[in-house]
Write a protein that holds these residues in place. Structure first.
Motif, PDB file in Angstrom:
ATOM      1  N   ALA B  15      38.039  46.139  39.725  1.00  0.00           N
ATOM      2  CA  ALA B  15      38.465  45.805  38.365  1.00  0.00           C
ATOM      3  C   ALA B  15      39.947  46.123  38.160  1.00  0.00           C
ATOM      4  CB  ALA B  15      37.613  46.565  37.351  1.00  0.00           C
ATOM      5  N   ASP B  16      40.450  47.180  38.825  1.00  0.00           N
ATOM      6  CA  ASP B  16      41.852  47.550  38.573  1.00  0.00           C
ATOM      7  C   ASP B  16      42.846  46.696  39.359  1.00  0.00           C
ATOM      8  OD1 ASP B  16      41.540  48.674  41.057  1.00  0.00           O
ATOM      9  OD2 ASP B  16      42.127  50.698  40.480  1.00  0.00           O
ATOM     10  N   LEU B  17      42.331  45.643  40.028  1.00  0.00           N
ATOM     11  CA  LEU B  17      43.218  44.657  40.642  1.00  0.00           C
ATOM     12  C   LEU B  17      43.188  43.320  39.888  1.00  0.00           C
ATOM     13  CD1 LEU B  17      42.666  45.413  44.439  1.00  0.00           C
ATOM     14  CD2 LEU B  17      44.651  45.979  43.024  1.00  0.00           C
ATOM     15  N   VAL B  18      42.541  43.310  38.718  1.00  0.00           N
ATOM     16  CA  VAL B  18      42.577  42.119  37.853  1.00  0.00           C
ATOM     17  C   VAL B  18      43.772  42.268  36.913  1.00  0.00           C
ATOM     18  CG1 VAL B  18      41.328  40.732  36.155  1.00  0.00           C
ATOM     19  CG2 VAL B  18      40.059  41.972  37.947  1.00  0.00           C
ATOM     20  N   THR B  19      44.640  41.278  36.860  1.00  0.00           N
ATOM     21  CA  THR B  19      45.845  41.416  36.026  1.00  0.00           C
ATOM     22  C   THR B  19      45.492  41.407  34.539  1.00  0.00           C
ATOM     23  OG1 THR B  19      46.252  39.051  35.797  1.00  0.00           O
ATOM     24  CG2 THR B  19      47.243  40.130  37.720  1.00  0.00           C
ATOM     25  N   PRO B  20      46.300  42.071  33.714  1.00  0.00           N
ATOM     26  CA  PRO B  20      46.106  41.995  32.261  1.00  0.00           C
ATOM     27  C   PRO B  20      46.134  40.547  31.747  1.00  0.00           C
ATOM     28  CG  PRO B  20      47.615  43.774  32.812  1.00  0.00           C
ATOM     29  CD  PRO B  20      47.351  43.024  34.094  1.00  0.00           C
ATOM     30  N   GLU B  21      46.937  39.685  32.372  1.00  0.00           N
ATOM     31  CA  GLU B  21      46.984  38.274  31.957  1.00  0.00           C
ATOM     32  C   GLU B  21      45.607  37.617  32.089  1.00  0.00           C
ATOM     33  OE1 GLU B  21      50.231  34.874  32.840  1.00  0.00           O
ATOM     34  OE2 GLU B  21      48.999  35.325  34.586  1.00  0.00           O
ATOM     35  N   GLN B  23      42.698  39.255  32.251  1.00  0.00           N
ATOM     36  CA  GLN B  23      41.804  39.925  31.293  1.00  0.00           C
ATOM     37  C   GLN B  23      41.941  39.299  29.906  1.00  0.00           C
ATOM     38  OE1 GLN B  23      43.012  44.033  31.587  1.00  0.00           O
ATOM     39  NE2 GLN B  23      42.248  44.256  33.682  1.00  0.00           N
ATOM     40  N   ASP B  82      43.335  34.776  44.642  1.00  0.00           N
ATOM     41  CA  ASP B  82      44.272  33.944  43.892  1.00  0.00           C
ATOM     42  C   ASP B  82      43.713  32.523  43.832  1.00  0.00           C
ATOM     43  OD1 ASP B  82      47.288  33.564  42.948  1.00  0.00           O
ATOM     44  OD2 ASP B  82      46.761  31.871  44.235  1.00  0.00           O
ATOM     45  N   ILE B 107      47.248  27.985  35.241  1.00  0.00           N
ATOM     46  CA  ILE B 107      46.775  28.661  36.450  1.00  0.00           C
ATOM     47  C   ILE B 107      47.295  30.094  36.391  1.00  0.00           C
ATOM     48  CG2 ILE B 107      46.679  28.588  38.970  1.00  0.00           C
ATOM     49  CD1 ILE B 107      45.691  25.984  37.675  1.00  0.00           C
ATOM     50  N   LEU B 108      46.411  31.068  36.532  1.00  0.00           N
ATOM     51  CA  LEU B 108      46.816  32.481  36.475  1.00  0.00           C
ATOM     52  C   LEU B 108      46.647  33.120  37.846  1.00  0.00           C
ATOM     53  CD1 LEU B 108      45.241  33.577  33.063  1.00  0.00           C
ATOM     54  CD2 LEU B 108      47.388  32.357  33.519  1.00  0.00           C
ATOM     55  N   PRO B 109      47.744  33.617  38.423  1.00  0.00           N
ATOM     56  CA  PRO B 109      47.661  34.128  39.794  1.00  0.00           C
ATOM     57  C   PRO B 109      46.843  35.420  39.891  1.00  0.00           C
ATOM     58  CG  PRO B 109      49.817  34.617  38.846  1.00  0.00           C
ATOM     59  CD  PRO B 109      49.095  33.742  37.858  1.00  0.00           C
ATOM     60  N   GLY B 110      46.413  35.719  41.096  1.00  0.00           N
ATOM     61  CA  GLY B 110      45.659  36.948  41.360  1.00  0.00           C
ATOM     62  C   GLY B 110      46.039  37.510  42.718  1.00  0.00           C
ATOM     63  N   ILE B 111      45.529  38.707  43.002  1.00  0.00           N
ATOM     64  CA  ILE B 111      45.791  39.344  44.306  1.00  0.00           C
ATOM     65  C   ILE B 111      44.905  38.665  45.341  1.00  0.00           C
ATOM     66  CG2 ILE B 111      45.720  41.500  45.624  1.00  0.00           C
ATOM     67  CD1 ILE B 111      47.735  41.681  43.386  1.00  0.00           C
TER      68      ILE B 111
END
Lengths: 242, 242
Positions: B15-21, B23, B82, B107-111
């Motif tokens: 969960a702590d690798l999900v960006t605030p954007e 969320q 991502d 499109i919202l990027p991710g790790i």
């Protein structure tokens, strides 16, 4: 209390692209170490010492972070983007060679520039791709040319980091020539500058239209593969290859 | 109220690798669409409809998301990692071809998996690298072999996604043979499974020691380049190349 070093990726610029994991590490830190513009992104608070340093002193900075941790400090080395992609993580491990005893180290990933750029452009990296650092500070230019040619032959989409700097303005012009030769004039190329900041700009043209001055030090360049196409205002690479 | 589609990267698992954007987008959504295990990561709440669907129906799923948005719904299509790296963003743009009028899309990027894996391993992607999807669902196996050979010739570090599935157990064995041939038996290769989840495991061996069953569907494989080395428990690729 024993010290530690965290190498953390701050993402491309916007606060809402910093992971909660990185935010938590910053909240526990006693020291933040990094290149001046990245340290400038950290909010000062009592008990936190900021140590901004200049570009091209990565190894010294890494040793300084290790020394602080050896003294019991809790150190976050900040990188833009992801620390493992053309950033501080490799420098830290280079500094760790022969360093004894090694402090507690953690690397925390971040949104690297090509992923943030890709999201704004559409999905240009939606198929196999490569990431090449066009800076020849730490490798010969001939190796960069060779990699560009082999990547074109493999029909990889490409993310080109550090396309242009004041100290070597001619390199990117040469890279564009090679790409035009190998990929043809119609290939789509996107220039993503300062993504997720107020200065953001995104522009997609063909290789025939691309000019060196479309990129600067804050730009990541994304070249499509042979199937990359536009749909409306977006650019994407299909999942399938023939 | 007009509808929209967001394609969001949930990162590798934690969960702590999900960006605030991401969320924030999930907090505004009326509908979440995606592959079953990714939708399972979204906390249910009143007013949010979850639409899990099976693997290999990406194009139908994308059309469904566009149709929901056309009806005024606020839709988040969730991807692991991502969305632009071997995930749902390209499928959405494929579905958008001929779709009229196009809804509002972001499109919202991710790790992505390789960045999370790289951080746990050290910095194996600290120099030029490529990302290759080893699945031959959407491309011929011959193209995968060709890209592996050219990437080895370019001395790229490599992130290999989808190394192994039940439907094609033999592909990864063949890929390892090619890599041993082209990179030699001493090259370091890391198997990063389920990174950032309770099932995480990380293992680095040489290509001589690598076996196909070290990878499964939850593994991303990271091959070093010719300079990749160990320091203590870490594996990193130096920033310089000769």
């Amino acid at each position: 209390m024993s010290g530690w070093v965290v190498v953390a990726g701050l993402g491309p610029g916007a606060a809402d692209l910093v992971t909660p994991e990185v935010q938590a590490a910053l909240a526990e830190a006693t020291d933040v170490v990094g290149y001046i513009p990245y340290v400038a992104r950290i909010a000062p608070r009592p008990g936190l010492v900021l140590h901004p340093s200049d570009n091209r002193v990565e190894l010294q900075r890494a040793r300084f972070a290790l020394d602080l941790a050896a003294d019991g400090r809790r150190v976050v080395v900040v990188s833009s983007g992801d620390p493992g992609v053309f950033a501080m993580a490799s420098a830290l491990f280079e500094a760790l060679e022969g360093y004894d005893p090694a402090p507690d180290i953690r690397i925390l990933p971040g949104i690297t520039a090509m992923l943030a750029a890709s999201a704004r452009i559409g999905a240009p990296l939606g198929h196999d791709f490569c990431a090449i650092n066009l800076s020849d500070n730490l490798k010969p230019w001939a190796l960069i040319e060779r990699r560009l040619r082999l990547a074109a032959e493999a029909d990889f989409a490409m993310a080109l980091y550090n396309p242009r700097s004041r100290s070597r303005p001619e390199g990117f012009a040469r890279a564009l020539e090679i790409l035009r030769d190998t990929c043809g004039p119609g290939r789509l190329i996107s220039f993503a500058r300062a993504v997720s900041t107020p200065d953001e700009s995104i522009r997609t043209v063909t290789l025939a239209e691309a000019r060196p001055d479309m990129a600067d030090m804050r730009t990541v360049v994304i070249l499509g593969n042979g199937a990359t196409r536009r749909v409306g205002a977006w650019v994407y690479t299909p999942r399938s290859a023939p």
